[in-house]
Structure formats: structure tokens, C-alpha cells
Design an enzyme around this catalytic site. Structure first.
Site, PDB file in Angstrom:
ATOM      1  N   ARG A  64       0.709  -4.089   4.655  1.00 22.26           N
ATOM      2  CA  ARG A  64       0.612  -2.637   4.594  1.00 22.26           C
ATOM      3  C   ARG A  64       1.282  -2.075   5.841  1.00 22.26           C
ATOM      4  NH1 ARG A  64      -4.719  -4.505   3.352  1.00 22.26           N
ATOM      5  NH2 ARG A  64      -5.369  -4.026   1.207  1.00 22.26           N
ATOM      6  N   LYS A 101      -7.695  -3.257   5.390  1.00 29.20           N
ATOM      7  CA  LYS A 101      -8.636  -2.197   5.036  1.00 29.20           C
ATOM      8  C   LYS A 101     -10.066  -2.664   5.231  1.00 29.20           C
ATOM      9  CE  LYS A 101      -5.997   0.590   1.731  1.00 29.20           C
ATOM     10  NZ  LYS A 101      -5.962   1.129   0.351  1.00 29.20           N
ATOM     11  N   HIS A 144       5.460   0.670   1.132  1.00 30.04           N
ATOM     12  CA  HIS A 144       4.560   0.091   0.134  1.00 30.04           C
ATOM     13  C   HIS A 144       5.336  -0.475  -1.051  1.00 30.04           C
ATOM     14  CE1 HIS A 144       0.254  -0.343   0.077  1.00 30.04           C
ATOM     15  NE2 HIS A 144       0.233  -0.184  -1.232  1.00 30.04           N
ATOM     16  N   ARG A 200       5.750  -4.017  -0.328  1.00 28.96           N
ATOM     17  CA  ARG A 200       4.500  -4.752  -0.593  1.00 28.96           C
ATOM     18  C   ARG A 200       4.365  -5.027  -2.085  1.00 28.96           C
ATOM     19  NH1 ARG A 200      -0.855  -5.826   1.274  1.00 28.96           N
ATOM     20  NH2 ARG A 200      -2.499  -5.042  -0.074  1.00 28.96           N
ATOM     21  N   HIS A 210      -6.761  -8.001  -1.187  1.00 32.35           N
ATOM     22  CA  HIS A 210      -7.518  -7.157  -2.104  1.00 32.35           C
ATOM     23  C   HIS A 210      -8.950  -7.670  -2.214  1.00 32.35           C
ATOM     24  CE1 HIS A 210      -3.706  -5.643  -4.399  1.00 32.35           C
ATOM     25  NE2 HIS A 210      -3.935  -4.984  -3.292  1.00 32.35           N
ATOM     26  N   TYR A 232      -0.215  -6.090 -11.115  1.00 32.93           N
ATOM     27  CA  TYR A 232       1.048  -6.811 -10.988  1.00 32.93           C
ATOM     28  C   TYR A 232       1.326  -7.714 -12.187  1.00 32.93           C
ATOM     29  CZ  TYR A 232       0.879  -4.956  -6.310  1.00 32.93           C
ATOM     30  OH  TYR A 232       0.818  -4.091  -5.250  1.00 32.93           O
TER      31      TYR A 232
END
Length: 346
Positions: free
Chosen positions: A167, A198, A274, A277, A300, A309
Site C-alpha cells: 500500500r 492496516k 493502488h 498493488r 488482508h 482478484y
């Protein structure tokens, strides 16, 4: 003559001079307990300001809001042109707020619990093809004469974004050396990037040979910049990616540099961080088919986030099918149709 607001008129949210104490307590709670990023916290604040303004207009306190109020406010937002995705994000913030109020014993029910935003089609994330990603990474920038070393820096940050799936916040937070204060760093010997993602979650990501070489080149340039300017060296601190003045690059600075690089490289679409990414995830999944591995690499928390994806992967396969299979397209069908035989003469 004054016209009264209709029931479906979107409430005008004036700036709140006196935020509700419960809102302030909740924002402090999520800031400390969830360690939200500054931008996420700012969005939470705006959403709760909307909630407080709507409650004040309806003449109810935040703890007296009912599902009826919530449905009316959702209808107002939808009628005012707000997208389903935007409404869903607002409701998510409100739902968290009322969940916290419930745990604090301040409300008996969550008025947002069973409320859903209008459904909208989920757009696929934009990703580059493999050829486009390589074209971008290999491109030699045209403005290196102005500031020698920009090519090495921009190539390095491009390689790390695409090669590691970072990120932009993780990239900006990288330091040149590991330390107790560093949010992230790269271990050249182990070929691993250690980043803070995150929710304050740390993870390690493999760094490929191209990215390692680009990093080595950039570190040499960075050292030259700092040794030539003591003020820049003091301003840099431990930051890995710096400007020629020594200041840590900001996310906006990187977005501008990457967009410029993609346009100079001749890509049809301006590239943002992004997108690299997304490209990383899509290309790894296409090659490996291992969704769990992609989930770990991206950091994630939930695999449903990664499953988008698989749709990109299917889209890639569909393009290959359309290009390669003779029965896939109308042109292919026509090319393979046999001419009609004439009936035998009597």
C-alpha cells in the site's frame, strides 16, 4: 413565501460547533483501540457529523434514534444522489458507533443493524497487464537531468509497489534501516520487506531480485544526496524515500511521480499506486492460483477481500479465450464455417 422541506429533502449538514460528547468518546475509542489511520479517522468524523446533524434536524438525541429514522435518512441520501457504495460506507461507520453505544449500555438496540444500502454493482479493481507493468518498471524517466537520481528513486518505488504489492502508506512509512521507531524497513540480506499495514498489523513480504537491485541503486543515490547536504541529512531522519531536500516523500508526491512516469512510458491509462498493488495480486494469482497466498502477501484480514482478484483472473482467462479460440468470436465462427454445398442436380 417560505417553502417547507419535503420529507425526502436531504438535510443540510452545517458545521458542528459543539460535537456530541458521545461522538467524541467514540472517536477517541477507535483512535486508541483500533489504531485507525488519520484519514480513516477523519472519514469517521465526517460520517458522525452527518449523523448528529440529521438527529438534530429530526429533534432526537443520538441515543433515541430508531430504525425508522435511519431508513428515512438512507432514502434522503439516495434521493440526493449519493451512491450506494457511499451510503454503505456511511452506514458502516454509524453501525460501529451504535455497536459501541450498545456495549456501553447506552442503547438497547442498534438502529443500523439490519439496514442495508441500495445495491450497486461492484466495480473490478483496475490492474495493468503484465506487459504494461514491466514497461512501466523498466522505463527510464526523461527528467533525470533536472535532478540526478530521480530515475533510481522512481524506479525503486515502482518496483516495490508492483513487486511487493505494498500500500502507498506502507511504502511511505519505510525507513532505510531497521529500528525500534521504524514503521517498516527492508532487509536486503533476507530479501524481505517488513511493513506496518492496516490496523497496526505487521507483515513480511518477499522482495524480488529486480526490486533489490533497484533498492541498492537508490540507496547509493540517497547516500550521495544526504552527504552533499547536511540540512537534507537532518531533515531525512530515517526515511527511505526522500526528496532532494531530504524530506520524507508524501503519498501525494508519489502519486504525482507515478502518474508522470506512466504517461512518459506511453501507457494508455495514468497509473496510481493502488493500481500496482492490484496488478501484483492479479499477476500472482494468475500464475499460482493460490488465493490464500495472495491474501497473506496483501495482508488482508478476510479472504473475501482477496476474492475480487478471482474475478480479475477470470477476466484475463476470458480475454485469452476470445483471442485464441476459433469459436469464441463472431469473426472466428465465420472464418470456420464451411461453405454450403449445392444440392445435387436432378
Amino acid at each position: 413565501m417560505r417553502v417547507k422541506n419535503s420529507p425526502l429533502t436531504l438535510p443540510v449538514c452545517q458545521p458542528l460547533l459543539v460535537p456530541d460528547p458521545l461522538v467524541l468518546r467514540y472517536l477517541e475509542h477507535v483512535r486508541v483501540e483500533k489504531r485507525l489511520a488519520a484519514r480513516t479517522l477523519a472519514l469517521y468524523t465526517l460520517d458522525l457529523e452527518k449523523l448528529q446533524a440529521s438527529a438534530e434536524q429530526a429533534g432526537v438525541s443520538l441515543t433515541a434514534v430508531t430504525p425508522v429514522h435511519m431508513r428515512r435518512w438512507v432514502a434522503q441520501m439516495h434521493g440526493g444522489g449519493r451512491s450506494g457504495r457511499g451510503i454503505a460506507l456511511i452506514l458502516s461507520g454509524w453501525r460501529g458507533f451504535y455497536g459501541w453505544l450498545g456495549r456501553e449500555g447506552l442503547v438497547s438496540l442498534n438502529p443500523v443493524q439490519d439496514l442495508r444500502a441500495p445495491k450497486v454493482a461492484k466495480p473490478l479493481p483496475k490492474a495493468l497487464s503484465v506487459d504494461e507493468a514491466v514497461q512501466l518498471a523498466d522505463f527510464q524517466t526523461a527528467d533525470t537531468d533536472a535532478h540526478p537520481g530521480l530515475q533510481a528513486r522512481d524506479e525503486c518505488l515502482t518496483e516495490l509497489l508492483y513487486g511487493c504489492g505494498l500500500r502507498i502508506g506502507e511504502l511511505v512509512g519505510l525507513d532505510a534501516l531497521a529500528s525500534a521507531q521504524a514503521q517498516g524497513w527492508i532487509d536486503l540480506q533476507a530479501a524481505e520487506a517488513h511493513v506496518l499495514g492496516k490496523g497496526g498489523k505487521r507483515r513480511s513480504v518477499p522482495v524480488g531480485s529486480k526490486a533489490l537491485q533497484a533498492l541498492t541503486d537508490w540507496l547509493a543515490v540517497r547516500s550521495e544526496w544526504l552527504s552533499a547536504d547536511p540540512e537534507a541529512a537532518q531533515a531525512a531522519g530515517g526515511a527511505l524515500f526522500i526528496s532532494h531536500r531530504g524530506t520524507r516523500l508524501t503519498p501525494q508526491h508519489i502519486r504525482v511521480r507515478l502518474k508522470l512516469r506512466s504517461l512518459q512510458a506511453g501507457l494508455a491509462t495514468p497509473v496510481h499506486p493502488h493500481m500496482l498493488r492490484h496488478s501484483f495480486a492479479s499477476h500472482v494469482l494468475q500464475s499460482s492460483g493460490d488465493l490464500r497466498a495472495v491474501q497473506e502477501l496483501l495482508g488482508h484480514a478476510n479472504i473475501t477481500t482477496t476474492q475480487v482478484y478471482t474475478r480479475l483472473d477470470f477476466q484475463h482467462l476470458a480475454k485469452i479465450y476470445d483471442a485464441a479460440h476459433p469459436r469464441a468470436t463472431v469473426a472466428g465462427l465465420q472464418a470456420n464455417l464451411k461453405p454450403n454445398r449445392k444440392p445435387p442436380s436432378a
